[in-house]
Write a protein that holds these residues in place. Structure first.
Motif, PDB file in Angstrom:
ATOM      1  N   HIS A 152      34.508  71.610   4.009  1.00 45.97           N
ATOM      2  CA  HIS A 152      33.201  72.095   3.574  1.00 45.97           C
ATOM      3  C   HIS A 152      32.307  72.425   4.769  1.00 45.97           C
ATOM      4  O   HIS A 152      31.556  73.408   4.746  1.00 45.97           O
ATOM      5  CB  HIS A 152      32.540  71.033   2.692  1.00 45.97           C
ATOM      6  N   HIS A 153      32.392  71.613   5.827  1.00 46.69           N
ATOM      7  CA  HIS A 153      31.537  71.819   6.997  1.00 46.69           C
ATOM      8  C   HIS A 153      31.837  73.154   7.670  1.00 46.69           C
ATOM      9  O   HIS A 153      30.918  73.843   8.143  1.00 46.69           O
ATOM     10  CB  HIS A 153      31.734  70.667   7.986  1.00 46.69           C
ATOM     11  N   SER A 154      33.103  73.534   7.719  1.00 44.20           N
ATOM     12  CA  SER A 154      33.451  74.832   8.307  1.00 44.20           C
ATOM     13  C   SER A 154      32.794  75.971   7.537  1.00 44.20           C
ATOM     14  O   SER A 154      32.262  76.924   8.128  1.00 44.20           O
ATOM     15  CB  SER A 154      34.974  75.017   8.313  1.00 44.20           C
ATOM     16  N   ALA A 155      32.830  75.877   6.208  1.00 47.58           N
ATOM     17  CA  ALA A 155      32.218  76.923   5.397  1.00 47.58           C
ATOM     18  C   ALA A 155      30.706  76.913   5.545  1.00 47.58           C
ATOM     19  O   ALA A 155      30.067  77.973   5.582  1.00 47.58           O
ATOM     20  CB  ALA A 155      32.610  76.741   3.933  1.00 47.58           C
ATOM     21  N   TRP A 156      30.123  75.718   5.647  1.00 41.54           N
ATOM     22  CA  TRP A 156      28.666  75.623   5.819  1.00 41.54           C
ATOM     23  C   TRP A 156      28.227  76.320   7.097  1.00 41.54           C
ATOM     24  O   TRP A 156      27.264  77.096   7.102  1.00 41.54           O
ATOM     25  CB  TRP A 156      28.255  74.152   5.840  1.00 41.54           C
ATOM     26  N   LEU A 157      28.941  76.085   8.202  1.00 43.03           N
ATOM     27  CA  LEU A 157      28.597  76.731   9.458  1.00 43.03           C
ATOM     28  C   LEU A 157      28.744  78.247   9.362  1.00 43.03           C
ATOM     29  O   LEU A 157      27.895  79.002   9.848  1.00 43.03           O
ATOM     30  CB  LEU A 157      29.480  76.189  10.581  1.00 43.03           C
ATOM     31  N   ALA A 158      29.818  78.701   8.740  1.00 44.55           N
ATOM     32  CA  ALA A 158      30.042  80.142   8.620  1.00 44.55           C
ATOM     33  C   ALA A 158      28.956  80.804   7.768  1.00 44.55           C
ATOM     34  O   ALA A 158      28.476  81.897   8.090  1.00 44.55           O
ATOM     35  CB  ALA A 158      31.416  80.398   8.015  1.00 44.55           C
ATOM     36  N   LYS A 159      28.549  80.139   6.686  1.00 48.34           N
ATOM     37  CA  LYS A 159      27.509  80.698   5.822  1.00 48.34           C
ATOM     38  C   LYS A 159      26.166  80.815   6.535  1.00 48.34           C
ATOM     39  O   LYS A 159      25.372  81.707   6.236  1.00 48.34           O
ATOM     40  CB  LYS A 159      27.349  79.818   4.577  1.00 48.34           C
ATOM     41  N   ARG A 160      25.913  79.925   7.458  1.00 48.89           N
ATOM     42  CA  ARG A 160      24.611  79.886   8.127  1.00 48.89           C
ATOM     43  C   ARG A 160      24.617  80.622   9.470  1.00 48.89           C
ATOM     44  O   ARG A 160      23.631  80.592  10.193  1.00 48.89           O
ATOM     45  CB  ARG A 160      24.186  78.429   8.374  1.00 48.89           C
ATOM     46  N   TRP A 161      25.709  81.281   9.816  1.00 52.93           N
ATOM     47  CA  TRP A 161      25.831  81.838  11.153  1.00 52.93           C
ATOM     48  C   TRP A 161      24.811  82.931  11.436  1.00 52.93           C
ATOM     49  O   TRP A 161      24.495  83.217  12.599  1.00 52.93           O
ATOM     50  CB  TRP A 161      27.253  82.361  11.386  1.00 52.93           C
ATOM     51  N   GLY A 162      24.267  83.540  10.403  1.00 53.92           N
ATOM     52  CA  GLY A 162      23.243  84.554  10.619  1.00 53.92           C
ATOM     53  C   GLY A 162      21.891  83.986  10.985  1.00 53.92           C
ATOM     54  O   GLY A 162      21.004  84.728  11.413  1.00 53.92           O
ATOM     55  N   ASP A 163      21.717  82.684  10.831  1.00 53.27           N
ATOM     56  CA  ASP A 163      20.479  82.031  11.251  1.00 53.27           C
ATOM     57  C   ASP A 163      20.561  81.826  12.755  1.00 53.27           C
ATOM     58  O   ASP A 163      21.481  81.172  13.255  1.00 53.27           O
ATOM     59  CB  ASP A 163      20.359  80.680  10.530  1.00 53.27           C
ATOM     60  N   PRO A 164      19.619  82.351  13.534  1.00 56.84           N
ATOM     61  CA  PRO A 164      19.701  82.244  14.996  1.00 56.84           C
ATOM     62  C   PRO A 164      19.826  80.828  15.517  1.00 56.84           C
ATOM     63  O   PRO A 164      20.332  80.611  16.625  1.00 56.84           O
ATOM     64  CB  PRO A 164      18.383  82.893  15.461  1.00 56.84           C
ATOM     65  N   ALA A 165      19.380  79.843  14.746  1.00 59.59           N
ATOM     66  CA  ALA A 165      19.462  78.462  15.208  1.00 59.59           C
ATOM     67  C   ALA A 165      20.900  77.957  15.280  1.00 59.59           C
ATOM     68  O   ALA A 165      21.211  77.069  16.076  1.00 59.59           O
ATOM     69  CB  ALA A 165      18.645  77.545  14.287  1.00 59.59           C
ATOM     70  N   PHE A 166      21.788  78.532  14.482  1.00 60.51           N
ATOM     71  CA  PHE A 166      23.136  77.985  14.389  1.00 60.51           C
ATOM     72  C   PHE A 166      24.012  78.324  15.589  1.00 60.51           C
ATOM     73  O   PHE A 166      24.691  77.438  16.122  1.00 60.51           O
ATOM     74  CB  PHE A 166      23.778  78.406  13.065  1.00 60.51           C
ATOM     75  N   PRO A 167      24.057  79.562  16.069  1.00 56.42           N
ATOM     76  CA  PRO A 167      24.848  79.817  17.285  1.00 56.42           C
ATOM     77  C   PRO A 167      24.366  79.017  18.492  1.00 56.42           C
ATOM     78  O   PRO A 167      25.170  78.656  19.360  1.00 56.42           O
ATOM     79  CB  PRO A 167      24.667  81.326  17.510  1.00 56.42           C
TER      80      PRO A 167
END
Length: 338
Positions: A293-308
């Motif tokens: 689930h965590h992998s999918a959560w990161l991928a879903k949020r990758w467009g948020d500049p805070a995540f990269p």
């Protein structure tokens, strides 16, 4: 990855957040501090009449209004039962067009895609989990939360039971080409075998009792004060699931350390609440579900500049290789737990 930031979330400037609070009768004196949160925009503000408040602006499209209101209602029930929980305030009718309140009591303000709630500030520090007495106290605390959680079911919050969260995460990652094509087959094989093992583990616990949970009960989400002990500040990931879901993330270290920690937690827990020991075999399956689930959560949020910025290691070949290795280790752990 081609995900974009949720519409309107990037436009939540400090001025706009302060204007939103003023619209529901909460005038700030200008002092404002942004608090750590990946999912939401959370700010601490000093109000002109003295109290310090925390406002949470929810990520658009993550939860429905009904799901957020169930979170609020659960928090209010816990507070009424004197379980240490920071509950949302009832808000005043807004003074601007386009904003309205929902809930009974009205704890959620809605303006277009933006929604927010407000609660009193309640500080604390991380608990010292190497202290057996602290673990026992936390066990009692969670048991009291679960006693309230058993009183009625959620109708709208997500269910964290069985392999379905892992299946949903797998399907999303594949549908959005998040896993490099040259690694996809090996990763998918690992995930599918994990899902089979998770399903088998749940089938070995028939008539599993589920209840309303905190849902994300890791040490970082528990605040501690020396005089009052543990408390939660929100229920953002509240869900339906087995009791063990709120216990296993408190355990760390080698097998001996985990067994000792678990004994302390259960000693406190069973002071208030019975516990089905069969659920212990679900610890490794739950850990595996969380990984996928965590992998999918990161991928879903990758467009948020805070995540990269926060997770620069995510998504490259080394990351997916590591996931394949860790899933293999989890398969072994689940086999040993049978």
């Amino acid at each position: 990855m081609n995900m974009t930031l949720d519409a309107g979330f990037a436009e939540l400037t400090p001025d706009r957040m302060l204007d939103a609070l003023e619209a529901v009768g909460l005038r700030c004196d200008g002092r404002m501090l942004q608090l750590n949160s990946y999912e939401n925009r959370v700010i601490q503000v000093h109000l002109e009449d003295g109290p310090v408040a925390v406002a949470k602006f929810y990520r658009p499209a993550r939860w429905t209004d009904a799901q957020i209101l169930e979170e609020h209602q659960f928090a209010l029930e816990l507070a009424a039962a004197e379980v240490p929980m920071v509950a949302p305030w009832t808000l005043q009718p807004p003074t601007v067009e386009g904003m309205h309140l929902v809930g009974d009591p009205a704890t959620l303000a809605v303006s277009g895609a933006q929604r927010f709630s407000v609660s009193p500030r309640c500080g604390g520090r991380a608990p010292e989990l190497d202290d057996p007495d602290t673990l026992t106290w936390i066990g009692r605390f969670i048991a009291r939360l679960h006693l309230v959680g058993r009183q009625r079911p959620f109708e709208h919050r997500v269910s964290w039971v069985g392999a379905q969260p892992a299946i949903d995460a797998r399907d999303w990652l594949l549908a959005h080409d998040s896993v490099p094509l040259e690694m996809q087959a090996k990763w998918l094989d690992s995930v599918n075998r994990s899902i089979e093992a998770i399903t088998a583990a749940y089938e070995a616990v028939p008539e599993l009792r589920t209840l309303r949970l905190h849902g994300d009960c890791h040490p970082g989400n528990i605040l501690w004060t020396p005089d009052k002990g543990p408390h939660f500040v929100d229920l953002d990931d509240a869900c339906t699931g087995p009791a063990i879901q709120d216990l296993w993330m408190l355990l760390s270290g080698d097998d001996l350390a985990k067994r000792q920690q678990l004994a302390c937690v259960l000693e406190g827990y069973e002071t208030f609440c019975d516990f089905d020991r069969r659920e212990l075999r679900l610890i490794e399956p739950l850990r595996c579900v969380r990984m996928i689930h965590h992998s999918a959560w990161l991928a879903k949020r990758w467009g948020d500049p805070a995540f990269p910025i926060a997770f620069p290691w995510f998504g490259d070949h080394a990351y997916w290789n590591d996931q394949i290795t860790r899933l293999g280790e989890q398969l072994e752990a689940m086999e040993e737990a049978v």
